[in-house]
Design an enzyme around this catalytic site. Sequence first.
Site, mmCIF file in Angstrom:
data_model
loop_
_atom_site.group_PDB
_atom_site.id
_atom_site.type_symbol
_atom_site.label_atom_id
_atom_site.label_comp_id
_atom_site.label_asym_id
_atom_site.label_seq_id
_atom_site.Cartn_x
_atom_site.Cartn_y
_atom_site.Cartn_z
ATOM 1 N N PRO A 126 61.190 51.930 74.319
ATOM 2 C CA PRO A 126 60.061 51.056 73.986
ATOM 3 C C PRO A 126 60.024 50.689 72.495
ATOM 4 O O PRO A 126 59.318 49.767 72.111
ATOM 5 C CB PRO A 126 58.823 51.862 74.388
ATOM 6 C CG PRO A 126 59.285 53.220 74.727
ATOM 7 C CD PRO A 126 60.768 53.192 74.923
ATOM 8 N N GLU B 7 60.322 62.444 75.653
ATOM 9 C CA GLU B 7 59.573 61.806 74.556
ATOM 10 C C GLU B 7 60.477 60.964 73.674
ATOM 11 O O GLU B 7 60.020 60.290 72.772
ATOM 12 C CB GLU B 7 58.852 62.863 73.710
ATOM 13 C CG GLU B 7 58.005 63.835 74.513
ATOM 14 C CD GLU B 7 56.984 63.148 75.414
ATOM 15 O OE1 GLU B 7 56.260 62.268 74.914
ATOM 16 O OE2 GLU B 7 56.919 63.505 76.598
ATOM 17 N N ARG C 27 73.774 37.975 86.203
ATOM 18 C CA ARG C 27 73.632 36.662 86.849
ATOM 19 C C ARG C 27 74.127 35.526 85.974
ATOM 20 O O ARG C 27 74.291 34.408 86.441
ATOM 21 C CB ARG C 27 72.196 36.437 87.331
ATOM 22 C CG ARG C 27 71.170 36.446 86.240
ATOM 23 C CD ARG C 27 69.758 36.468 86.797
ATOM 24 N NE ARG C 27 69.382 35.237 87.474
ATOM 25 C CZ ARG C 27 69.180 34.075 86.863
ATOM 26 N NH1 ARG C 27 69.329 33.985 85.560
ATOM 27 N NH2 ARG C 27 68.843 33.004 87.551
ATOM 28 N N ASP D 112 66.912 27.433 84.567
ATOM 29 C CA ASP D 112 65.978 28.557 84.661
ATOM 30 C C ASP D 112 64.889 28.458 83.609
ATOM 31 O O ASP D 112 65.116 27.960 82.524
ATOM 32 C CB ASP D 112 66.706 29.883 84.404
ATOM 33 C CG ASP D 112 67.578 30.289 85.561
ATOM 34 O OD1 ASP D 112 67.450 29.685 86.636
ATOM 35 O OD2 ASP D 112 68.389 31.211 85.376
HETATM 36 CL CL1 6GU Z 1 63.581 50.080 77.455
HETATM 37 N N1 6GU Z 1 62.047 52.140 77.979
HETATM 38 C C1 6GU Z 1 60.867 52.726 78.221
HETATM 39 N N2 6GU Z 1 60.813 54.037 78.451
HETATM 40 N N3 6GU Z 1 59.729 52.043 78.239
HETATM 41 C C2 6GU Z 1 59.805 50.736 78.019
HETATM 42 C C3 6GU Z 1 61.003 50.067 77.776
HETATM 43 C C4 6GU Z 1 62.131 50.823 77.759
HETATM 44 N N4 6GU Z 1 60.740 48.760 77.583
HETATM 45 C C5 6GU Z 1 59.439 48.633 77.710
HETATM 46 N N5 6GU Z 1 58.864 49.813 77.966
#
Ligand code: 6GU
Length: 254
Positions: free
Chosen positions: A91, A118, A156, A171
């Site tokens: 994230p 974590e 794709r 797209d």
């Molecule tokens: Cl790549 N990993 C995690 N754990 N949460 C996320 C993410 C990735 N992308 C958005 N939220």
Amino acid sequence: MRIDVLTLFPRMFEMLNDTGIFQRAINSGLVNINIHNIRDYTHDKHHVVDDYPYGGGAGMLLKPEPIFEAVEDIIMKVNPQESVPIILLTPQGIPFSQSAARRLSKHEHLVFICGHYEGVDERVRQYLVSEEISIGDYVLTGGELAAMVVIDSISRLIPGVLGSEYSPENDSHSFGLLEYPQYTRPAEYRGWSVPEVLLSGNHAQIAKWRRRQAIIRTLERRPELIDKSSLNREEQELIEQTQKAETDKDTRVE
Ligand code: 6GU
């Protein structure tokens, strides 16, 4: 393209083998996906992959050794000369986009590391990973679903994967706008008609209508995308008109 994925949950990737586009991508030999269990690269009896963070705090971190060893093993076996993107799904990564999908689809080999718990030891980020990707501003339990999202969007775009009848050029997002509305038969359903112009056979008018609809839809839903597309003067005027109409509506006294 060869794709290697490092994960603690290899079974999550089983769906890639027996679904739609992927079956086609894999059966055609255009995409070769190899799933590796990070746990297989541990050397201790209990196959420990995580540990407590130095300095204290909640949660566990993925240890660096199994991840380094797995990636090095894969790279050495395949092609030690080539520079291969080593992608960490987290994230904290850079938000994924269609342009990133296009860029990555041009590589012959990609390695994905699915973060978990974590997080991962910072040395994995600093000395092993070449880029970090996030799929949006929300938190997932692990990088696996994100890896599948990224792998789907990249695969794709590989020529031949979608078949010759389909081209990804139209797209949503591929020219900086959302896709225009589409209709199929019947021409009238429950009293709802297909826009007249689409039945006209006038291809120039149809193209114009579609471009206009794409702009209106993007303005309504994703105005921040608009600057990025290259619009001609007529389209610029269309945007101004649409925005003005919105302002008039907002300020009108009922
Ligand atoms: Cl790549 N990993 C995690 N754990 N949460 C996320 C993410 C990735 N992308 C958005 N939220």
